[in-house]
Design a protein around this motif. Sequence first.
Motif, PDB file in Angstrom:
ATOM      1  N   PRO A 288     136.264 145.277  70.296  1.00 27.49           N
ATOM      2  CA  PRO A 288     137.090 144.657  69.255  1.00 27.49           C
ATOM      3  C   PRO A 288     136.288 143.677  68.392  1.00 27.49           C
ATOM      4  O   PRO A 288     135.338 143.065  68.854  1.00 27.49           O
ATOM      5  N   MET A 289     136.737 143.548  67.139  1.00 23.73           N
ATOM      6  CA  MET A 289     136.232 142.458  66.319  1.00 23.73           C
ATOM      7  C   MET A 289     136.993 141.217  66.743  1.00 23.73           C
ATOM      8  O   MET A 289     138.222 141.214  66.714  1.00 23.73           O
ATOM      9  N   VAL A 290     136.297 140.197  67.149  1.00 25.32           N
ATOM     10  CA  VAL A 290     136.972 139.003  67.670  1.00 25.32           C
ATOM     11  C   VAL A 290     136.687 137.784  66.790  1.00 25.32           C
ATOM     12  O   VAL A 290     136.847 136.651  67.234  1.00 25.32           O
ATOM     13  N   ASP A 291     136.293 138.041  65.551  1.00 22.80           N
ATOM     14  CA  ASP A 291     136.005 136.934  64.643  1.00 22.80           C
ATOM     15  C   ASP A 291     137.277 136.198  64.256  1.00 22.80           C
ATOM     16  O   ASP A 291     138.237 136.811  63.795  1.00 22.80           O
ATOM     17  N   ILE A 292     137.242 134.888  64.434  1.00 21.11           N
ATOM     18  CA  ILE A 292     138.333 134.044  63.948  1.00 21.11           C
ATOM     19  C   ILE A 292     138.126 133.868  62.459  1.00 21.11           C
ATOM     20  O   ILE A 292     136.992 133.690  61.999  1.00 21.11           O
ATOM     21  N   SER A 293     139.200 133.925  61.698  1.00 24.39           N
ATOM     22  CA  SER A 293     139.050 133.632  60.282  1.00 24.39           C
ATOM     23  C   SER A 293     140.240 132.855  59.756  1.00 24.39           C
ATOM     24  O   SER A 293     141.380 133.125  60.092  1.00 24.39           O
ATOM     25  N   ARG A 294     139.916 131.891  58.933  1.00 24.14           N
ATOM     26  CA  ARG A 294     140.946 131.044  58.324  1.00 24.14           C
ATOM     27  C   ARG A 294     141.009 131.294  56.834  1.00 24.14           C
ATOM     28  O   ARG A 294     141.547 130.482  56.092  1.00 24.14           O
ATOM     29  N   ASP A 295     140.456 132.402  56.408  1.00 21.58           N
ATOM     30  CA  ASP A 295     140.325 132.636  54.983  1.00 21.58           C
ATOM     31  C   ASP A 295     140.790 134.042  54.644  1.00 21.58           C
ATOM     32  O   ASP A 295     140.092 135.027  54.899  1.00 21.58           O
ATOM     33  N   ALA A 296     141.973 134.122  54.042  1.00 19.61           N
ATOM     34  CA  ALA A 296     142.562 135.433  53.745  1.00 19.61           C
ATOM     35  C   ALA A 296     141.833 136.146  52.617  1.00 19.61           C
ATOM     36  O   ALA A 296     142.089 137.322  52.355  1.00 19.61           O
ATOM     37  N   ARG A 297     140.926 135.454  51.943  1.00 18.98           N
ATOM     38  CA  ARG A 297     140.144 136.159  50.919  1.00 18.98           C
ATOM     39  C   ARG A 297     139.143 137.099  51.573  1.00 18.98           C
ATOM     40  O   ARG A 297     138.706 138.066  50.970  1.00 18.98           O
ATOM     41  N   TRP A 298     138.774 136.813  52.789  1.00 20.01           N
ATOM     42  CA  TRP A 298     137.812 137.655  53.517  1.00 20.01           C
ATOM     43  C   TRP A 298     138.526 138.938  53.951  1.00 20.01           C
ATOM     44  O   TRP A 298     139.461 138.889  54.763  1.00 20.01           O
ATOM     45  N   GLY A 299     138.063 140.066  53.441  1.00 25.15           N
ATOM     46  CA  GLY A 299     138.763 141.329  53.694  1.00 25.15           C
ATOM     47  C   GLY A 299     138.773 141.741  55.149  1.00 25.15           C
ATOM     48  O   GLY A 299     139.630 142.509  55.583  1.00 25.15           O
ATOM     49  N   ARG A 300     137.840 141.240  55.935  1.00 27.42           N
ATOM     50  CA  ARG A 300     137.741 141.703  57.319  1.00 27.42           C
ATOM     51  C   ARG A 300     138.728 141.021  58.248  1.00 27.42           C
ATOM     52  O   ARG A 300     138.737 141.327  59.442  1.00 27.42           O
ATOM     53  N   VAL A 301     139.554 140.154  57.713  1.00 31.12           N
ATOM     54  CA  VAL A 301     140.596 139.593  58.597  1.00 31.12           C
ATOM     55  C   VAL A 301     141.438 140.730  59.174  1.00 31.12           C
ATOM     56  O   VAL A 301     141.999 140.610  60.254  1.00 31.12           O
ATOM     57  N   VAL A 302     141.500 141.838  58.451  1.00 27.73           N
ATOM     58  CA  VAL A 302     142.291 142.990  58.913  1.00 27.73           C
ATOM     59  C   VAL A 302     141.851 143.508  60.282  1.00 27.73           C
ATOM     60  O   VAL A 302     142.629 144.098  61.021  1.00 27.73           O
ATOM     61  N   GLU A 303     140.589 143.274  60.632  1.00 21.70           N
ATOM     62  CA  GLU A 303     140.054 143.851  61.876  1.00 21.70           C
ATOM     63  C   GLU A 303     140.228 142.963  63.098  1.00 21.70           C
ATOM     64  O   GLU A 303     139.897 143.361  64.205  1.00 21.70           O
ATOM     65  N   GLY A 304     140.694 141.742  62.867  1.00 22.46           N
ATOM     66  CA  GLY A 304     140.734 140.798  63.982  1.00 22.46           C
ATOM     67  C   GLY A 304     142.148 140.456  64.418  1.00 22.46           C
ATOM     68  O   GLY A 304     143.103 141.171  64.131  1.00 22.46           O
ATOM     69  N   ALA A 305     142.244 139.311  65.118  1.00 24.65           N
ATOM     70  CA  ALA A 305     143.547 138.887  65.639  1.00 24.65           C
ATOM     71  C   ALA A 305     144.044 137.645  64.914  1.00 24.65           C
ATOM     72  O   ALA A 305     144.976 137.000  65.364  1.00 24.65           O
ATOM     73  N   GLY A 306     143.382 137.293  63.799  1.00 28.46           N
ATOM     74  CA  GLY A 306     143.902 136.195  63.001  1.00 28.46           C
ATOM     75  C   GLY A 306     143.137 134.906  63.152  1.00 28.46           C
ATOM     76  O   GLY A 306     141.934 134.896  63.413  1.00 28.46           O
ATOM     77  N   GLU A 307     143.872 133.797  63.017  1.00 33.31           N
ATOM     78  CA  GLU A 307     143.196 132.504  62.848  1.00 33.31           C
ATOM     79  C   GLU A 307     143.098 131.656  64.104  1.00 33.31           C
ATOM     80  O   GLU A 307     142.420 130.638  64.103  1.00 33.31           O
ATOM     81  N   ASP A 308     143.788 132.034  65.156  1.00 30.82           N
ATOM     82  CA  ASP A 308     143.870 131.112  66.287  1.00 30.82           C
ATOM     83  C   ASP A 308     142.891 131.458  67.410  1.00 30.82           C
ATOM     84  O   ASP A 308     142.925 132.556  67.957  1.00 30.82           O
ATOM     85  N   PRO A 309     142.019 130.505  67.787  1.00 28.87           N
ATOM     86  CA  PRO A 309     141.010 130.810  68.811  1.00 28.87           C
ATOM     87  C   PRO A 309     141.595 131.082  70.193  1.00 28.87           C
ATOM     88  O   PRO A 309     141.062 131.901  70.939  1.00 28.87           O
ATOM     89  N   TRP A 310     142.679 130.425  70.507  1.00 35.52           N
ATOM     90  CA  TRP A 310     143.254 130.603  71.852  1.00 35.52           C
ATOM     91  C   TRP A 310     143.924 131.975  71.948  1.00 35.52           C
ATOM     92  O   TRP A 310     143.650 132.751  72.861  1.00 35.52           O
ATOM     93  N   TYR A 311     144.752 132.275  70.951  1.00 35.39           N
ATOM     94  CA  TYR A 311     145.375 133.598  70.931  1.00 35.39           C
ATOM     95  C   TYR A 311     144.299 134.674  70.766  1.00 35.39           C
ATOM     96  O   TYR A 311     144.319 135.708  71.448  1.00 35.39           O
ATOM     97  N   GLY A 312     143.325 134.406  69.900  1.00 36.93           N
ATOM     98  CA  GLY A 312     142.242 135.368  69.680  1.00 36.93           C
ATOM     99  C   GLY A 312     141.498 135.681  70.972  1.00 36.93           C
ATOM    100  O   GLY A 312     141.053 136.819  71.187  1.00 36.93           O
ATOM    101  N   SER A 313     141.378 134.698  71.846  1.00 32.03           N
ATOM    102  CA  SER A 313     140.692 134.933  73.125  1.00 32.03           C
ATOM    103  C   SER A 313     141.518 135.847  74.025  1.00 32.03           C
ATOM    104  O   SER A 313     140.974 136.735  74.693  1.00 32.03           O
ATOM    105  N   LEU A 314     142.820 135.627  74.023  1.00 32.88           N
ATOM    106  CA  LEU A 314     143.674 136.488  74.861  1.00 32.88           C
ATOM    107  C   LEU A 314     143.661 137.929  74.346  1.00 32.88           C
ATOM    108  O   LEU A 314     143.626 138.888  75.120  1.00 32.88           O
ATOM    109  N   VAL A 315     143.670 138.052  73.020  1.00 29.09           N
ATOM    110  CA  VAL A 315     143.654 139.402  72.437  1.00 29.09           C
ATOM    111  C   VAL A 315     142.302 140.070  72.719  1.00 29.09           C
ATOM    112  O   VAL A 315     142.237 141.258  73.068  1.00 29.09           O
TER     113      VAL A 315
END
Length: 742
Positions: A160-187
């Motif tokens: 999985p892509m596990v990059d945290i991103s806080r910037d919706a201009r970045w097109g690759r947010v589509v590949e991850g689990a969003g902005e939260d590091p804790w939730y992102g870790s569980l995902v």
Amino acid sequence: MRPIQTIACALSLFLCGCSAGSAFREVEIEEPYGRKVDSVLSLMTLEEKIGQLNQYTGNGQATGPVIDDTTKIAQIEKGLVGSMLNIRGAERTRRLQEHAMKSRLRIPLLFGLDVIHGMQTVFPVPLAEASSFDLDLMRRTAAGAAREAAAQGVHWTFAPMVDISRDARWGRVVEGAGEDPWYGSLVARARVEGFQGRSLADVTTVMACAKHFAAYGACIAGKDYNTTDLSLLTLHDTYLPPFRAAVESGVGSVMNGFNDLNGIPATGNAYLQRTLLKGEWGFDGLTVSDWGSIGEMVPHGYAADLRDAARAAITAGCDVDMESRAYVSRLRGLVADGEVAEACIDDAVRRILLKKFQLGLFDDPFRYCDPEREARTVLCDSLRSLAREAAVRSIVLLKNDGETLPLDRFTGTVALIGALADSRIDMRGIWASDGAVEEVVTVRKGLEARYGRAKVLYAEGYDLETNRLHLAPALAAARRADVVVVAVGERYFQSGEARSKADIAIPRQHEELVRALKGCGKRVITLLMGGRPMIFDEAAAHSDAVLLTWWLGTEAGNAIADVLSGEYNPSGKLPMTFPAHVGQIPIYYNYKSTGRPESKAGGYTCSYQDIDFEPAYPFGFGLSYTTFEIGTPTLEKRVWRLDEPVTVRVTVKNTGHRTGRETVQLYIRDHVGSVTRPVRELRGFRQVLLRPGEQTEVAFTLGAAELGFWNADLRYVVEPGVFSVMCGPDSKNVKTAEFELR
Ligand code: BGC
């Protein structure tokens, strides 16, 4: 980390000079593999070792420059290629593997592919699926994707892509689990477990790859591939946790980011790869560069030429060279000149051989190449029904005035407007070029199947390519119908790699279309499609209901029909904040207070003078066709010992008229820390399915993993002091209690 046993022949933990000024810790390999790996290694020439580090692309989707090379087969037969990407199919992989079996040592090839959200059966894009807040579902879709990919000869997914991103201009947010590091870790954990199953030896699993290490999602101004520059504190607190979670889940590989991190490109970054990943975290898997990212250290201005780039990458701990051809062409010379120690190459080779052993490829290099299994598995009923389940769970209800939805017991006529509603390729989403496009169910097909063909009046509304409006037929359909469903948003290629945007608003014409349709006096239901947070305020204002449907994959149309008709009561929650204005970006729910906190009153506060600071939709937001009441959290005492798990309870009641699923969210705030802490941080969530009037209590346990943070010395600590604990249906709408840790 799992304790790792040292093996007899592999040498106890030691630090060894790899090249001038850098040190590395050789991987320790558990038995039964250690002896086998070392015995293969002992037979290899330097050239064959370097071959294992060399990865070439096949003829699939290329995201970087491809060198036209007719000698690849000959190189495989000489043992000069260790792995390939963009190869799939039981027959095709068998043919290539046969070439590898002609090499002197018969070391099997590893086939990698971007299996991002399914293979031929396409699941929702990862960000959409993260809206489900259902970790078990994500584990199952990853397992389903692995089963289908493995049946097509694939051993290794670049996910999985596990990059945290806080910037919706970045097109690759589509590949991850969003902005939260804790939730992102569980995902991250769930997806790794899903792809890899219990054992890589299981022929229905594939090796996972956590990417892009690290902080690639922090690219300045949301521009893909751009520089990242952040404090070590932010790196550890926000961007690294999902990678660490992936490593703790046993992920087999990690891919470097394209980014320059604090002055050193990730691919040449020894702090990331040697000190953290392979050092402190004890990672025994392999690292792979991103496409051409070794060579790209030259334009970064970090390496003088390809030779220098090869030296920097191998020294920093990058094991596999994806398509830079830096290792295959330069490492020999670097070893001969004493600039790279052969031990450094040996370590990389051992990591690769270990994975090949664990995947069972030395026992049977063709075990993934079974055309019968492929035919049985691809697009099978169980995968399709999983795709439908995942798709319904990914939909987020953003607005539902006057209970416009659901359209249950509906016998009238629907005007279905919008070319996106009839476009298979757009439902399928980005990063799914292996997905069977002809199998995708469009919204049009889904609604026709649900309400009958004659009851669905379709008009394209706008040209898919140019967005030019075709208003007259759309308005005519709307006037004849009882309700209007309109699809707006992004096309499938408008979020993804190299798809950054300065403006994340949906096309102006789509907003105009919704306004015009509303002018017909009918109820308007907007389906918002896309792969990132979008701004669509006018469309929202002129809609009675809005469903965020993202890109849902093969079963999109059926899933949307399930939700529109009330067959499924939507339960998705936003894994990323939806800004109200592009100027708010980066906007995220877990920001810090500052000395002059934001204030509606303006003045000398951390606010804007021309726009509000509130987002359009906060992190965690999502409505249901029913309503829920979430109580104030309760704790059995106010003061807790520092080492004692804190228990928090909260009641949740279905106060509406339909059965529904709510995600009860728990946030904390650590009021005073040795470093400042965010105003709220997600630290728990529970999903409950309740009948009308039904009430239940959910309990959360907060231990060190939930209450701690990285301090200024980069140590993970739990500090005494007062905490708020906040519960609610999203990050904004919460009720609070307090406790103290002493
Ligand atoms: C992407 C990676 C991907 C690789 C191989 C790169 O451009 O950044 O995420 O795995 O290509 O397709």
